[in-house]
Design an enzyme around this catalytic site. Sequence first.
Site, PDB file in Angstrom:
ATOM      1  N   GLU A 426       0.815  -1.221   0.000  1.00  0.00           N
ATOM      2  CA  GLU A 426       0.000   0.000   0.000  1.00  0.00           C
ATOM      3  C   GLU A 426       0.847   1.268   0.000  1.00  0.00           C
ATOM      4  O   GLU A 426       0.755   2.090   0.905  1.00  0.00           O
ATOM      5  CB  GLU A 426      -0.970  -0.030   1.174  1.00  0.00           C
ATOM      6  N   GLU A 503      -4.123 -10.655   0.423  1.00  0.00           N
ATOM      7  CA  GLU A 503      -4.884 -10.554   1.671  1.00  0.00           C
ATOM      8  C   GLU A 503      -6.324 -10.935   1.368  1.00  0.00           C
ATOM      9  O   GLU A 503      -6.881 -10.507   0.355  1.00  0.00           O
ATOM     10  CB  GLU A 503      -4.851  -9.129   2.245  1.00  0.00           C
TER      11      GLU A 503
END
Length: 997
Positions: A426, A503
């Site tokens: 991220e 994820e």
Amino acid sequence: MCIVYQEIRSFSPGSGDRVRPRGHIATDAASMDLSGTWRFRYSARPDLAPEGASDVDHDDADWDDIVLPCHWVLQGRDDWGRPAYTNVQYPFPVEVPDVPDENPTGDHRLTFELPEGFVPDGGRVFLRFGGVESLCIASLNGIRVGVVRGSRLAQELDVTAQLQPGTNVMHLRVHQWSAHSYLEDQDQWWLPGVFREVELLARPAAGIDDVWLRADFDPETGEGLLIPELVADAAAFPITVALPGLGVAATYASPEEVEALPVGEVDPWSADRPTLYEAEVTNAAETRTLRVGFRRVEIVGHEWLVNGTKLRIRGVNRHEFDPDHGRVFDREKAREGLLLMKQHNINAVRTAHYPPHPEFLELTDELGFWVIDECDLETHGFVFDDWQSNPTDDVRWRDALLDRVERFFERDKNHASVICWSLGNEAGTGSNSAAMAAWLNRRDPERPVHYEPDHDGTHTDLVSRMYATVEEMADMSQGTGAPEEGAPGRNAVLAGRPMILCEYAHAMGNGAGGLSVYEEAFDTLPQWHGGFVWEWRDHGLRHTTSGGQEFNAYGGDFGEQVHDGSFVCDGMVLSDGTPTPMLAEFAAVASPIKLDVWENAMLVENRRHDGDTTDLRFVVVDEHDGRVVSEVEVDLLPVGPAGDSGIVELPDAAQPEAGQAWRTVRAELARDTAWAKRGHVVAFAQVQTHTVVESRTAKPAGEAPAIGGSGRITLGPAVFDARTGDLTSLREVALEGPRLDLWRAPTENDVLGDFPSYVDVEPAASRGAGAPGPSSADQWREAGLDRLQRRVLAVDVRQDGVRVLHRFAPAASQQSVLLELFWQMRDGELVLSADAQPSRGWKGTWPRIGLHFLLPTGLGHVEWFGTGPNESYPDSKQAAVVGRFGGDVEDLVVNYAVPQESGHRGGLRELSLPDLPLLLRADEVNGERPGFQLRAHSAHEVAAAAHPHELPTSTATHLLIDAAVHGLGSRSCGPDVRPEYQLRPRAAQWSLRFTAE
Ligand code: GAL
């Protein structure tokens, strides 16, 4: 500007005599671990830090002691700052490269004696930092030796010139915040300090500075090839590379002579069979030892292969975390965690979101895990300004980011378990992330590069997503669908590549549900290789209330200005390592051994990466009404190689005289392994073989009720309130109820609503979840499910029993549910037939349809015949089997960091409460059986408590007999409960019998 502030706001990767990044490899050269007691001085700001603290004769008599490695905020000293938790947001104003003036600063001093002969003749000494958060200015004997940046990256400084014989003084000034904090915005606690070892490494003259033993395995021939890369001066040659276990050795006289070494047939390394060979790299000055695993990682089309076989990732994201010590590594605890993973069929780890302690990768090599090693990089806080000024696309950060990727790669390159490099998490994309990927591609042509933010696949090898719905996965697989950022045709391009979910299944609180839906997608969509559950462990910090009660602290518990609450507690194991029910669910869903059992036969599918099933024994257990009647081992030819399946006949199952017969087959380890004992269950399946239809007929009611004095009705052993129709006692035990209950203490998946939901999405209009709507908890509160008012419509005492009609409805609503209760005595048993009938007009979902009884407090042990041993919900019940189980009431719910719904167990047949005593039987109505929940607190009490210690003293034991419950989903970060697992407003029926034990 003063020099300290320049260092704090510097983009530079570090300074001083920095050693070129090297592997973390054992050596016989001397080293000195400087861990232990140092002198420490905490200052709330850099300008308050003691002047001249690095001077040799600085008086540190009034400093404190601190034991390194540690985070200074976890030493129980309130005057040393506090931990702080944020997820995406930076805990300080975003103004790159500046950080707050209030910048906690730790001065560390160590006086140590250098052993005689430590510095090799003509050699060097390196000072190695394993991890310091976030900026460390190091001095030795009063001389600055360097500035270290990159909190979870190793850094070595050449300190030969500053080191002196005898007594030395080392000083480390550590600032919590620095420009590099902008690169380290991972979702975790901000924990400053020297949290990994600080060591002195003696480097012999003409030593072997670095080694990379690439170990290729050719799946066609079964042969290995060792490709050595030796970093050493020409004077260090000759160097011998040997694999004693394979009887292979080669001596290279000069750097030019170094060449690949065929080693003949070898056992390859894989997560299933992690064969390692000891390797020695020796010359006259030094011997380096490491373990080598032969394996070939390659991408062929959309397949990611190891040793020619497609990978199947059954993974978890793992942070380094301990509730007392934060990110300080403990090898034994790390090993325990990995064993628990192996025991639950987890075969892969993503080192979210930074490289772990180097010894962790020794353990994953040894125990067998596929590892995605991730660089220390996250800049998520830039998302709020649409990634404006984001470091991965800002040339000022280029050197720092390339330095980071080099340092993490070089340290870990030798590990067989590392099969992929991840640039970070991220941090958006841009030319710097592309440069990091390019660097890796050149340096290691074999292992693929992963970076989830590269959604378009512009510079990475794997297509990676987080929390995608299975519909999105299917679209990506088919190359269709409209990607969320409106890049038409993108999926068509990506469909030619391998895909993973880096994820998924957000394990926050109770949940995530829906694992088996993902499992099916992974098994059937060709590009998908599996995924990594978010995440392995809760990060609650052990903390104590002023009243002395211990609890797991999360964001906000340390008075942070901004924080993200309990989002830091989202693991499959709790902070103290206790498994949650999701872990058992994962083990059941993800087992690579799939069993399909019928009465007389069983299909065994071996979906391992490699290996047959000779390590397993198959045990058939027959139970009648939950009691074991036989247990036999079946002979089964090995199912293998991996990918094979086999069918075996099973012996006849005996017919029960009454009740139900269940057959369970367990695949157990036949021998002890490195990760579990003989008998450990790898897979199981259960099937109902017989049911003897009960001969009970609808007999006429026995005893008639009687209206007694003081407004009571008696019916057999039961007493009712004549006005309300409520049961008030049973065989002199005070009870209350039942009331209709449509409410549950929301789970964190119910509470958070940022992700889309399948609820109220027009099925034809959308392939998956729709736009975010209210959270389930908000929708339920809006519908008034937590505040149903009851009105008694009728209490009829009839010859054949007591008939009660209640209406439940919230204020300001026309929607209601009628609950009809019919109590009768039959064959000495008190029988309750209950029907819930909703009015028209209910919308959305309901958390449950339950009958709520209040029982006395303090109930101890209970036993049940139903599903267990763990709780189960509609989208999380693969681990549940039918049988007889027991437990203490307090252990029937999970002690999540935030109290919430838990403990529902479906398929109830009998519930025995010996403390009362009471035996409750639940009969099937309309093909359904209820589930139950027993808990010392009401849903309202649970919902009101933010931590377990806030729960009030129990005033009743709450028994819920639920005709149906809503699923769990993963909406705290991911898809909501899928339509097939939702509880939509509906009618329900119960048939319960109450008897004395
Ligand atoms: C992801 C992130 C993780 C964690 C998770 C939610 O977006 O990569 O670090 O924050 O969400 O718990």
